[in-house]
Design a protein around this motif. Structure first.
Motif, PDB file in Angstrom:
ATOM      1  N   SER A   1      34.978  36.303  42.818  1.00 58.61           N
ATOM      2  CA  SER A   1      36.216  35.467  42.690  1.00 58.61           C
ATOM      3  C   SER A   1      36.874  35.700  41.367  1.00 58.61           C
ATOM      4  N   ILE A   2      37.972  35.974  41.313  1.00 55.33           N
ATOM      5  CA  ILE A   2      38.997  36.317  40.207  1.00 55.33           C
ATOM      6  C   ILE A   2      39.569  34.955  39.535  1.00 55.33           C
ATOM      7  N   VAL A   3      39.539  34.734  38.418  1.00 51.77           N
ATOM      8  CA  VAL A   3      40.050  33.431  37.695  1.00 51.77           C
ATOM      9  C   VAL A   3      41.327  33.919  36.755  1.00 51.77           C
ATOM     10  N   VAL A   4      42.479  33.594  37.436  1.00 52.53           N
ATOM     11  CA  VAL A   4      43.803  34.091  36.639  1.00 52.53           C
ATOM     12  C   VAL A   4      44.056  32.877  35.667  1.00 52.53           C
ATOM     13  N   CYS A   5      44.209  33.297  34.470  1.00 51.34           N
ATOM     14  CA  CYS A   5      44.435  32.310  33.219  1.00 51.34           C
ATOM     15  C   CYS A   5      46.059  32.454  32.997  1.00 51.34           C
ATOM     16  N   ASP A   6      46.614  31.475  32.222  1.00 55.03           N
ATOM     17  CA  ASP A   6      47.817  31.310  31.978  1.00 55.03           C
ATOM     18  C   ASP A   6      48.381  32.358  30.878  1.00 55.03           C
TER      19      ASP A   6
ATOM     20  N   TRP B   1      45.035  29.117  35.953  1.00 60.36           N
ATOM     21  CA  TRP B   1      46.300  29.057  36.567  1.00 60.36           C
ATOM     22  C   TRP B   1      45.972  29.142  38.283  1.00 60.36           C
ATOM     23  N   GLU B   2      44.991  29.977  38.331  1.00 60.57           N
ATOM     24  CA  GLU B   2      44.683  30.425  40.102  1.00 60.57           C
ATOM     25  C   GLU B   2      43.434  31.112  40.247  1.00 60.57           C
TER      26      GLU B   2
END
Length: 500
Positions: A197-202, A188-189
């Protein structure tokens, strides 16, 4: 060119996708059986008039791996060394290669177990060099090119179709053995900090990584590029409509795949289509598996703006009708749209592109799969060097180091030459295109094979250009002299900017 390949998370076969070509199996070909259908008799009856096959519903059913994957669970630590977005060929191949170094990898994809729906074609020697020849389900000892009705060329180079299931199973099993984790979600972001880095999932999951690699395809929103207007002006597009079909018969030799069929006799009674094809030509690409099973693909090699998909299908209908190919069943179909050429992603940035969004699509042919398979070990080595205990590089510096291993200066220079080839093709009509490929495939195999496989040096490319001019007809030389100065000036200007 060929069934180009989507090096990204696969889409349903009725959606546009990106592709590329070049793979290979063992020399022994395995028979390909026809799927059964409970609606066969009805479909055959509905296609007695040639051309109606476009109304047939493809019988393709999505496939998935028949074994479970090691999933990332919310209770696990969310910290990884490398997070790879996308479980297409590019993403899975890179995950496999990076994890060989003991690096902690997580692969994020909405459907990581799905088998890719696209057909991938490759030159067999390229997959053999990579140890992937067992992932080909069919090979042809030669390729044919129909320049026109009176000129056919035969290329003494084996060509193969990739078994999508075998390739994915082989790569995924290696990932599992090396400890790669998978997460079934859509990204998502991405939030960037100085050293991670932070990977934001749905699904609400947050994954942390030292490096994020985006292998989700050209349409990604996470890769910084030039503005949309500039991109639209610079990119060419390859578009194709492909079908795997059961037919009564077809006219192509079973021991040769058809790389290009530029004949246009099928448009003789249709002036509108003939005029359009003369200006923006299309060709047939074909893989004959048996006398009644064949993959057919009507292809626009490159156009700007992109050729109408409706126009493409009309030309395909006319071609099959003229060739007397009566389609009884459509087993699979696919739409292919490949951006070609254009500027590379901006550098430095915090997300590393790989695959279709990293500029590795051949600007003149659309080939990508074999090259991406070959580049993954190089990128993995660079990532290991940067993340290793002796070189704790993070942030944009990490990106810059890895990016330079993907695109060293000489390869960027060479890419400008390949893009010049694309710009030249964009200016040629049907006769000019025929003359171009007539001369191109008269070159020594070292040159045309190296060009198609993106492995020629700058010196080789210069020699190829001189040889092409020497082999060209007078009309081709006239096209080169009158139509190529502007693309040539652009190429030289871009090379100068790269050097600076």
């Amino acid at each position: 060119m060929g069934t180009s390949l989507m090096l990204i998370s696969p889409l349903p076969p009725t959606k546009p996708h990106q592709f590329t070509s070049s793979i290979f199996p063992h020399k022994t070909n395995q028979p390909i059986s026809l799927p059964s259908s409970r609606k066969t008799s009805t479909k055959i009856q509905s296609t007695r008039n040639f051309g109606n096959f476009l109304d047939l519903k493809p019988e393709y059913q999505p496939e998935a791996l028949d074994f479970d994957l090691p999933w990332h669970h919310p209770s696990d630590r969310p910290q990884f060394d490398v997070i790879i977005i996308g479980a297409g060929p590019a993403g899975i191949r890179l995950a496999e290669q990076v994890s060989l170094y003991g690096i902690k990898v997580c692969c994020v994809d909405p459907n990581p177990q799905s088998i890719w729906p696209n057909n991938y074609g490759v030159w067999s020697d390229e997959f053999e060099d990579l140890g992937l020849e067992d992932c080909l389900d069919k090979t042809w000892s030669m390729a044919s090119i129909y320049i026109d009705d009176n000129n056919t060329k035969y290329l003494d180079r084996s060509y193969g179709r990739v078994s999508r299931k075998k390739l994915k199973e082989k790569l995924v099993k290696s990932c599992v053995f090396n400890g790669v984790r998978f997460h079934k979600a859509k990204v998502w972001e991405i939030k960037h900090h100085e050293f991670e880095s932070i990977v934001v999932c749905d699904d609400g999951t947050n994954l942390k990584g030292s490096l994020v690699v985006d292998a989700s395809g050209f349409g990604s929103n996470f890769i910084d590029r030039d503005d949309h207007t500039l991109r639209k002006r610079n990119y060419g597009c390859q578009i194709a409509h492909g079908v795997l079909v059961e037919v009564d018969s077809h006219p192509y030799d079973l021991d040769k795949m058809v790389l290009m069929d530029w004949r246009d006799s099928h448009l003789g009674n249709e002036p509108y289509l003939r005029d359009g094809n003369s200006k923006v030509p299309t060709f047939m690409y074909a893989m004959p598996f048996s006398s009644n099973l064949i993959f057919l693909e009507e292809t626009s090699l490159v156009s700007r703006p992109v050729l109408s998909y409706t126009e493409l299908k009309k030309r395909m209908v006319a071609r099959l009708r003229y060739l007397g190919i009566n389609v009884k069943r459509v087993l699979e179909d696919e739409k292919c749209l490949i951006p070609m050429g254009g500027p590379l992603p901006r550098t430095p940035q915090n997300v590393m592109p790989f695959g279709g969004n990293s500029g590795v699509v051949h600007p003149s042919t659309g080939y990508m799969v074999a090259r991406t398979m070959a580049l993954a070990p190089i990128i993995a080595f660079s990532i290991n060097e940067c993340l290793g205990s002796t070189r704790m590089i993070r942030g944009k510096n990490l990106y810059a180091n890895v990016w330079n291993s993907l695109w060293p200066m000489e390869r960027r220079f060479a890419r400008e030459c390949y893009t010049f080839g694309m710009e030249t093709l964009l200016k040629l009509d049907l006769n000019g295109t025929r003359n171009f490929f007539d001369a191109f495939f008269d070159l020594k195999p070292y040159y045309w094979q190296g060009f198609l496989s993106s492995r020629l040096s700058l010196k080789d490319l210069l020699l190829l250009s001189l040889s092409m001019f020497a082999h060209a007809s007078n009309s081709s030389r006239f096209d080169i002299v009158t139509k190529c100065p502007v693309p040539l000036a652009k190429m030289m200007g871009n090379i100068a900017l790269e050097a600076i």
